[in-house]
Design a protein around this motif. Structure first.
Motif, PDB file in Angstrom:
ATOM      1  N   LEU A 148       0.945  -1.072  -0.082  1.00 23.28           N
ATOM      2  CA  LEU A 148      -0.018  -0.113  -0.143  1.00 23.28           C
ATOM      3  C   LEU A 148       0.951   1.364   0.057  1.00 23.28           C
ATOM      4  N   ILE A 149       0.726   2.324  -1.032  1.00 18.14           N
ATOM      5  CA  ILE A 149       1.443   3.125  -1.150  1.00 18.14           C
ATOM      6  C   ILE A 149       0.744   4.324  -0.818  1.00 18.14           C
ATOM      7  N   ILE A 150       1.318   5.326   0.216  1.00 14.50           N
ATOM      8  CA  ILE A 150       0.293   6.396   0.588  1.00 14.50           C
ATOM      9  C   ILE A 150       1.078   7.670   0.158  1.00 14.50           C
ATOM     10  N   GLY A 151       0.370   8.400  -0.999  1.00 16.00           N
ATOM     11  CA  GLY A 151       0.742   9.418  -1.479  1.00 16.00           C
ATOM     12  C   GLY A 151       1.208   9.235  -2.921  1.00 16.00           C
ATOM     13  N   ALA A 152       0.859   9.825  -4.054  1.00 15.31           N
ATOM     14  CA  ALA A 152       1.092   9.584  -5.125  1.00 15.31           C
ATOM     15  C   ALA A 152       1.916  10.715  -6.018  1.00 15.31           C
ATOM     16  N   GLY A 153       3.011  11.266  -5.063  1.00 14.88           N
ATOM     17  CA  GLY A 153       4.012  12.067  -5.791  1.00 14.88           C
ATOM     18  C   GLY A 153       5.059  11.470  -6.460  1.00 14.88           C
ATOM     19  N   GLY A 154       6.215  12.039  -6.674  1.00 15.18           N
ATOM     20  CA  GLY A 154       7.181  11.268  -7.468  1.00 15.18           C
ATOM     21  C   GLY A 154       7.722   9.901  -6.679  1.00 15.18           C
ATOM     22  N   ALA A 155       7.720  10.036  -5.340  1.00  9.68           N
ATOM     23  CA  ALA A 155       8.488   8.998  -4.432  1.00  9.68           C
ATOM     24  C   ALA A 155       7.330   7.736  -4.786  1.00  9.68           C
ATOM     25  N   GLY A 156       6.206   8.313  -4.411  1.00 12.60           N
ATOM     26  CA  GLY A 156       4.897   7.311  -4.453  1.00 12.60           C
ATOM     27  C   GLY A 156       4.890   6.603  -5.840  1.00 12.60           C
ATOM     28  N   LEU A 157       4.781   7.244  -6.780  1.00 16.69           N
ATOM     29  CA  LEU A 157       4.782   6.718  -8.122  1.00 16.69           C
ATOM     30  C   LEU A 157       5.884   5.828  -8.467  1.00 16.69           C
ATOM     31  N   ARG A 158       7.041   6.394  -8.273  1.00 18.74           N
ATOM     32  CA  ARG A 158       8.470   5.522  -8.487  1.00 18.74           C
ATOM     33  C   ARG A 158       8.348   4.314  -7.878  1.00 18.74           C
ATOM     34  N   ALA A 159       7.926   4.418  -6.609  1.00 19.46           N
ATOM     35  CA  ALA A 159       7.957   3.249  -5.590  1.00 19.46           C
ATOM     36  C   ALA A 159       6.709   2.037  -6.247  1.00 19.46           C
TER      37      ALA A 159
END
Lengths: 55, 248, 236, 582
Positions: free
Chosen positions: D23-34
């Motif tokens: 589960l990735i919380i946050g869809a900024g650069g880090a979240g999307l890359r993860a």
């Protein structure tokens, strides 16, 4: 460019302008009209036509 | 203190049958934008007013709305440029969620249908790209996805077609015009993605807050590419001849 | 039945709708051509009327060039068909109840614009030739106001054709990688230069229509004996 | 997805359940890359974000991605970049994170290009790099002044063409922890007001910073420190929370755009700073580098000028680039020209701009393991601005975008590997019901306290008392104020339902904001020295005693602090970095 004429009147102006010139021309062929009147009406038609431009 | 009157569209489709405009008075500050006024209402008068905004700097494209009948970004529209009374409605081309918020999720579905960037076969990596080749595609990459163009586009708003809309047309163009891209999307754009329904009335270009020349630089070039493969008899003949000779 | 489906796929509802704008536009076109026929005026004192350069028979070609032009397409889809009349949400005159086919059915012919461009480019030199003729018609070089107007008309038409979107595509719109192509940077600068012209395409389109009608009226005025010509050579 | 029932106050409440590996919380650069990395390593991925997909604060990044690809300055390499990062972080940054970031950033940039990003080019066709404050060489790979936007669009495109479940406009209110490992999370879908239970093996927090704690900030609406509070409440350790970067130049007037960023590029192109008397004051503060000194130095200088009464009527100084001429400005700084023209009606080709420091970035955050971005809780990872360690006491421009790409990827990979070895664990229905009841308690409250009244006070307190230059006494007052607000915050509530109710969202955010603010203030009190972005009026010097990282963590119901020494560099790296001087 700022548009001074409401869009819905543009085509009517375009039409009336050109049609004025055409009808005058046709009328001139069949009815006697003094040339001065023809000239004035055609100029008015031309101005209406130009005022419909959108650029 | 000077006050302005703002009419904000209120509706919760789950509860109300029809929306109505509610009138609010908001104190005027110098240099105020419409978003400031709406936020003032949201923060001080009615915290339940549904509203989307993020950056307040015209960078994220969240605060799209129809202000006095014209699609605009709320954060970029100064109140002193408008008439005394301001009317704010949601972008109506999309299904309403609540008040000023609409459901724009179908845009992501459309983007899934557009083939992603795929490098040309045999392109050396890292890519060597000339600066003159990046400028065209980069213009469309300025898009902040505010969907104002989609909202103003009469094909999207008033007619039920398969046209994907200006935002996605420039997405296709930005991929097609990438110098290292190996796919030609124009047949697909002209076919399934319905570019033929665009009649280049250029409203999208008029409302774009980023000043992207959507019609002139993306849609018309894509239409011309469609002409190349579909409508130009000489090019079609030439292609057939070339294919015929290479088959031998 | 098959014919019906075929017709259905060819004839857009835009043309079938009861629309006074469309009907009046057709009347305008027909009567306009009629008047040109009614008053043929190919030449007056060395001035060739732009509608007759080189012959009135090319008027339909020029007309089709205009009708398939991206600038005029915008205008008649807006102002004749009301699809939409304006961008403002409340004043656009388009609605969900109206059928719409855009440029998919009959209007696909608009995609032939580039052929009318080719034809138009072939006709262009005649306008400059007529300007030249008007200079030397009396036997020696004479510069008159009418000649300048002919030149203005020729330049306006040239700018309009040169700023055409189809030409832009041919020059470089279809090229994605100039770096990979022969003489890439030169072609890209040509493309950029043409793109600047292209940005004013709508202006050139309307301005050239204005000049051609104005010059036509001006020459007819001259022919009718109005004292509106000036010999500029004498002034200088 | 299935719907389950839970009993809240005797009423049946429905909620949906979504299960995933990651589960990735946050869809900024880090979240999307993860998300990309976790998906490519065969994990099932759910991404949730508070705002719409593609609107994350990353889009505001202007400068570029710092990566030593050495396209422009051939002498550049990861070692120089490493040294710049450690020195500018005033030696409390994590050496291993800096090493990883500087070594891997070039790969991430080229990877982004393979994903379809289109960078500006050098004359020989490579990726163009620009100079930026305190970078030794020209290092920032950029796309005009819209690098962040290009990064987000490119990653967004990749995500949309993978089978990743993106659920935007979902706000996570709580992480469930069982036996010191993650078991799930509870969220509310803003669009409908539905409650969603996420059952997951791992959580990656990519929620960004907490700039919105301050009244004057360049940050987006989302940056309220939610991730920091979630992790803190789950038992994770926070680190270096006192390190808040102030950007020297933010807009001041009109009030609506106060805090909006004025790019460093203006000073880079030759803009000069003047006080109200027309004096070029940077000559006094930094005779050598003048306007182009590090962000903390310039920000402090501007602050002192305003404090000394040499500011303008709007408490600002002037930034003037008009001497460069209209043509130059239109060509080099078109974005800034239109920003000032549209928002302030100021023509920067003729008039000076009014600027003052604005909150920009949070160096501190959740303490993570450099290799895997794992926190001290099993299955909980953090990457991006919400994590800490890389930037130390001050961040270099451009390192943030490199950070999110490098550590986003690492977090995604580590989470995928971890989840392949673990099973979903159960979540007690009692805990779920309790959290649902808490969410519901804020809504339909006719006499609730407007959460904005509290948020406003937090902003004022933080801006006035925990600003650029701090003082022990003020910090103490701020802490008291925050604690008082915490009591008051129990009464917040709004009218209306759960469905798209920004007031409700504010209610849910307030507690996290207070927690984050408390951590910032407590850490600031504890660091009795001036280092990097943290300046104390009462301790104006750097102190070797404090070459430490300050941890804050939850102990029962109160916040505890702990000083830990900075991990010491191996000798092979020590020789790259010049010795710290006091």
């Amino acid at each position: 460019m700022k548009q001074y004429i409401p869009p819905k009147y543009r085509y009517p102006l375009f039409f009336i302008g050109l049609m004025t010139m055409i009808i005058t021309a046709i009328a001139y062929k069949f009815v006697f009209i003094p040339e001065v009147i023809i000239e004035v009406v055609v100029i008015v038609g031309f101005v209406l036509f130009v005022s419909s431009f959108t650029f | 203190m000077k006050e302005l009157t703002i009419n904000i569209f209120r509706m919760d489709p789950a509860v109300d049958n029809a929306g109505k405009y509610k009138k609010f008075n908001v104190p005027v500050q110098e240099g105020m934008v419409v978003l400031d006024a709406v936020r003032y209402v949201q923060e001080n008068i009615d915290p339940s007013l549904a509203l989307r905004w993020n950056c307040k700097a015209a960078r994220c494209g969240s605060c799209s709305a129809e202000i006095n009948g014209r699609p605009r970004l709320m954060c970029k529209t100064r109140v002193d440029m408008l008439e005394e009374e301001i009317t704010v409605s949601p972008i109506r081309a999309y299904p309403l969620i609540k008040d000023l918020v609409t459901d724009v999720s179908n845009n992501y579905e459309i983007e899934r249908r557009i083939p992603a960037f795929r490098p040309k076969k045999g392109a050396a990596q890292p890519f060597l790209i000339n600066q003159i080749d990046v400028t065209r595609s980069q213009e469309f990459r300025r898009c902040i996805e505010c969907f104002l163009c989609q909202d103003v586009c009469h094909v999207i708003r008033e007619h039920n077609t398969n046209y994907i809309g200006p935002r996605h047309a420039i997405k296709v163009a930005s991929l097609d015009m990438h110098p290292m891209d190996g796919i030609d999307r124009s047949p697909m754009l002209n076919g399934d993605l319905g570019l033929g329904f665009c009649n280049i009335t250029k409203c999208c270009q008029e409302v774009c807050p980023e000043g992207i020349k959507i019609t002139d630089n993306a849609i018309i070039p894509e239409k011309e590419r469609a002409v190349d493969y579909k409508y130009d008899p000489i090019l079609r003949l030439a292609r057939r001849l070339r294919r015929g000779s290479s088959a031998k | 039945m098959a014919i019906k489906t075929l017709l259905n796929s060819m004839i857009p509802s835009e043309l079938l709708e009861p629309n006074w704008r469309l009907l009046s536009f057709i009347v305008l076109l027909i009567s306009g051509i009629g008047v040109l026929m009614l008053y043929p005026m190919s030449e007056f004192h060395g001035y060739v009327d732009p509608f007759y350069a080189p012959t009135v028979l090319v008027v339909p070609i020029a007309g089709l060039f205009r009708l398939t032009c991206y600038a005029y397409r915008k205008d008649y889809h807006r102002h004749v068909f009301n699809h939409p009349n304006a961008c403002g949400i409340n004043i656009r005159g388009d609605s969900m109840t109206r059928d719409y086919s855009g440029e998919t059915k009959f209007f696909r012919v608009e995609n032939l614009h580039r052929y009318f461009l080719y034809a138009g480019i072939l006709i262009l030199p005649f306008f400059y030739y007529d300007f030249y003729i008007s200079l030397i018609y009396s036997g020696s070089f004479v510069l008159r106001l009418g000649s300048l107007l002919l030149l203005l008309n020729a330049v306006a038409l040239t700018l309009w054709a040169a700023s055409c979107h189809a030409l832009r595509h041919l020059i470089g719109g279809r090229t994605d990688c100039y770096g990979c192509a022969f003489a890439g940077s030169q072609r890209k600068s040509l493309f950029n230069w043409q793109s600047i012209l292209n940005g004013h395409h709508e202006f050139f389109a309307w301005f050239s229509l204005l000049t051609i009608i104005f010059v036509d009226l001006y020459l007819r005025g001259l022919a009718a004996g109005m004292p509106i010509d000036l010999n500029l050579s004498k002034l200088l | 997805m299935k719907t389950e029932n839970s009993k809240v106050n005797g009423i049946q409440k429905k909620y949906e359940t979504v299960s995933s590996d990651v589960l990735i919380i946050g869809a900024g650069g880090a979240g999307l890359r993860a998300a990309i990395e976790a998906f490519d390593n065969e994990a099932s991925v759910v991404v949730v974000s508070k705002s719409l997909l593609g609107k994350a604060h990353t889009v505001m990044a202007e400068g570029g991605i710092a990566a030593s690809v050495a396209n422009v300055d051939s002498k550049d390499n990861w070692k120089v970049h490493f040294s710049d990062t450690i020195v500018e972080g005033v030696y409390i940054g994590n050496w291993r994170m800096a090493e990883i970031m500087t070594k891997e950033a070039p790969d991430r940039v080229y990877e982004l290009e393979r994903y379809g990003a289109l960078f500006d080019r050098t004359p020989d066709g490579k990726i163009m790099q620009r100079a930026f404050g305190a970078h030794t060489y020209r290092r920032l790979c950029h796309v005009g002044d819209k690098t962040g936007l290009e990064l987000i669009r490119t990653l967004e495109d990749q995500i949309l063409h993978r089978d990743v479940n993106v659920m935007d406009e979902v706000f996570i209110t709580k992480l469930f922890i069982k036996n010191n490992s993650v078991s799930g999370a509870l969220g509310i879908r803003l669009r409908t007001g539905e409650i969603i239970l996420f059952r997951t093996k791992t959580v990656i927090l990519c929620t960004g910073g907490a700039g919105r704690l301050y009244k004057v900030t360049s940050n987006s609406w989302e940056s309220t420190g939610d991730g920091i509070a979630l992790a803190y409440n789950a038992g994770a350790e926070l680190m270096d929370m006192e390190m808040i970067q102030f950007h020297p130049t933010g807009m001041v007037y009109p009030p609506g755009v106060k805090g909006l960023l004025v790019t460093e590029g203006i000073r880079g192109e030759g803009g000069i700073l003047l006080n109200a008397k027309g004096e070029r004051f940077m000559l006094r503060y930094s005779p050598e580098k003048k306007e182009l000194d590090a962000r903390d130095v310039v920000a402090r200088a501007i602050h002192s000028e305003i404090e000394a009464g040499r500011g303008t009527e709007h408490n600002a100084v002037y930034l003037d680039i008009s001497q460069k001429g209209a043509k130059f400005i239109h060509q080099k700084l078109p974005g800034m020209y239109s920003q000032f023209m549209d928002f302030a009606g100021v023509d920067i080709t003729k008039q000076p701009m009014e600027v003052a420091p604005t909150v920009h970035y949070q160096m501190g955050g959740i303490r993570v393991d450099p290799e895997t971005c794992r926190t001290n809780i099993k299955g909980l990872f953090a990457a991006g601005e919400v994590a800490s360690g890389l930037h130390g006491a001050n961040r270099l421009g451009g390192n943030s975008l490199a950070d999110i790409l490098v550590f986003g990827k690492r977090a995604g990979l580590a989470a995928a590997i971890y989840s392949s070895k673990t099973a979903l664990s159960s979540i007690s229905t009692e805990e779920i019901s309790k959290e649902i009841a808490r969410i519901n308690s804020f809504a339909n409250k006719k006499k609730g306290l407007n959460p904005q009244t509290i948020i406003k006070v937090i902003g004022e307190t933080m801006s006035e008392k925990v600003g650029i230059v701090r003082d022990g006494k003020d910090l103490g007052l701020a802490l008291t104020k925050i604690q008082a607000l915490r009591k008051k915050a129990k009464n917040v509530g709004v009218s209306g339902s759960l469905k798209f109710n920004p007031g409700l969202l504010s209610c849910l955010e307030v507690e996290g904001m207070l927690t984050t603010a408390e951590a910032i203030i407590r850490s600031a009190i504890a660091r009795k020295e001036s280092r990097g972005a943290h300046t104390r009026k009462d301790f104006p010097k750097k102190d070797p005693k404090f070459k430490k990282n300050i941890l804050s963590y939850k102990n029962g119901n109160s916040m505890k602090l702990k000083m830990v020494s900075v991990p010491s560099m191996p000798d092979r790296l020590k020789q790259l970095v010049k010795l710290e001087v006091y």
